[in-house]
Design an enzyme around this catalytic site. Structure first.
Site, PDB file in Angstrom:
ATOM      1  N   LEU A  74       0.865  -1.195   0.000  1.00 52.54           N
ATOM      2  CA  LEU A  74       0.000   0.000   0.000  1.00 52.54           C
ATOM      3  C   LEU A  74       0.894   1.234   0.000  1.00 52.54           C
ATOM      4  O   LEU A  74       1.743   1.368   0.879  1.00 52.54           O
ATOM      5  CB  LEU A  74      -0.858   0.026   1.275  1.00 52.54           C
ATOM      6  N   HIS A  75       0.730   2.091  -0.999  1.00 55.28           N
ATOM      7  CA  HIS A  75       1.526   3.324  -0.972  1.00 55.28           C
ATOM      8  C   HIS A  75       0.810   4.522  -1.574  1.00 55.28           C
ATOM      9  O   HIS A  75       1.349   5.622  -1.581  1.00 55.28           O
ATOM     10  CB  HIS A  75       2.873   3.112  -1.680  1.00 55.28           C
ATOM     11  N   ARG A  76      -0.440   4.330  -2.075  1.00 51.44           N
ATOM     12  CA  ARG A  76      -1.157   5.483  -2.647  1.00 51.44           C
ATOM     13  C   ARG A  76      -1.478   6.471  -1.536  1.00 51.44           C
ATOM     14  O   ARG A  76      -2.020   6.070  -0.490  1.00 51.44           O
ATOM     15  CB  ARG A  76      -2.499   5.071  -3.251  1.00 51.44           C
TER      16      ARG A  76
END
Ligand code: UD1
Length: 362
Positions: A208-210
């Protein structure tokens, strides 16, 4: 023919590696083509940059602009200022950009304003979600690109609808999949595997990096709790991007079945994906890689610029809707997952098609 190739952030490196190899092989065959590799320095940590160069045998960049992090405006402006100097000092026939990161757009603008033709690899992808910085990068880049290489027919349709003449669009496939195919027999088990006595199929891999998923602590925590509660007996391996790590540092202990690691080198990360029961992600590239590998993928986004991974591949979009997520987790846990197919031309030979096309056109 001189081509300047731009690489800036992690997902760019898998896309340029086979293009460089295809250029070198054309050179060995006596063809008139050379390249200059420019790293903008958008990503600079070894774990997000250097390790990819080593593992994918990408030559050292001819120059690193060392722009580093900043707001979008700061980062884009820094790249433009430094790349303009670089390009004036080292002119070329084409500037080749890949993907949709800030470096892609910034370097395309600089090249075009210096009257140098722009090649965009992975052109025409659209999420139609202008809250995504990458969508703006894609639209701006494609608006000033001269030669478009696409991963799907549908991407070409988006370009035609925007008025791009058909002869400028070349459907060639996916260079990220070239890299995956070239490295399938080199994948390496990461340490986390033995540390937690994992076996193929008994864990999920998660990234997860958005900004929309990870920048707010309460939202990230709710997401992690929901995933953890639905994992049954599966462990969840979570290599953490620096952006996500910042928010995680504000949270207390995570659920026991979520196992955190640093960002992993390519060969170790792809080993995890290939052997996972499923991937949970908000990345673009992982939607494609799981589709190629036939690994179930749950994408925690409202939309995707890679709809073929849903229509043809093994991907399901869940957005942030707990009901949709619950259904996807239930399907996964009961083995009720669609059998995906590999999209057309995702066959490992995309970079060669790109360089062949370029040589023919010139
Ligand atoms: C960028 C891309 C995104 C891509 C992602 C892959 C844009 C707009 N976004 O997002 O499309 O999916 O890369 O990782 O181009 N940082 C480090 N070390 C680094 C680089 C960054 O610690 O080597 C930290 C910094 O605190 C930085 C933050 O990560 O502020 C975000 O980095 P940035 O390059 O701005 O965007 P990403 O979120 O990585």
């Amino acid at each position: 023919m001189k081509v300047t190739i731009i690489a800036g952030a992690r997902p760019n490196f898998m896309k340029i590696a086979p293009i460089i190899r295809a250029i070198e092989s054309a050179q060995e065959n006596g063809l008139d083509i050379s390249y200059r590799l420019v790293h903008t320095g958008q990503h600079y940590d070894r774990k997000l940059s250097g390790s990819f160069f080593e593992e994918l045998n990408i030559p050292d960049p001819h120059v690193n602009l060392e722009v580093g992090s900043g707001s979008h405006a700061q980062q884009t402006a820094q790249i433009m200022v430094k790349f303009e100097e670089e390009l004036i000092a080292n002119p070329c026939d084409y500037v080749l950009v890949v993907g949709d990161v800030n470096s892609t757009m910034a370097c395309a603008i600089v090249a075009k304003k210096l009257h140098i033709d722009v090649i965009h690899v992975e052109a025409g992808l659209r999420s139609f979600d202008l809250r995504m910085p990458e969508e703006i990068n894609r639209m701006v880049t494609d608006a000033i690109t001269d030669l478009f290489f696409t991963t799907t027919e549908q991407a070409g349709e988006h370009l035609k609808r925007a008025g791009i003449p058909e002869e400028k669009i070349h459907f060639v496939g996916n260079t990220m999949i070239d890299t995956l195919i070239a490295n399938l027999d080199k994948l390496r088990q990461p340490e986390v595997f033995s540390q937690h006595q994992l076996a193929p199929g008994d864990y999920w891999v998660m990234t997860l990096h958005r900004p929309s998923n990870v920048d707010e602590a309460h939202k990230l925590l709710a997401l992690l709790n929901l995933i953890s509660e639905n994992a049954g007996s599966k462990k969840i391996i979570f290599p953490v991007h620096p952006r996500t790590a910042k928010t995680l540092s504000e949270l207390g202990d995570l659920p026991d079945n979520i196992l955190i690691t640093d960002p992993l080198p390519y060969l170790e990360f792809m080993y995890l994906v290939k052997n996972a029961a499923a991937a949970i992600t908000d990345s673009g590239g992982i939607q494609e890689e799981t589709t190629y590998l036939g690994v179930p993928c749950i994408t925690l986004r409202e939309n995707t610029e890679r709809p073929e991974t849903v229509d043809v591949g093994s991907n399901v979009l869940c957005g942030f809707d707990p009901e949709k997520m619950k259904k996807a987790f239930d399907d996964l846990n009961s083995g009720n997952w669609k059998a995906g197919k590999i999209p057309e031309l995702w066959d490992g030979a995309t970079a060669e098609r790109i360089i062949d096309t370029l040589l023919k056109l010139s």
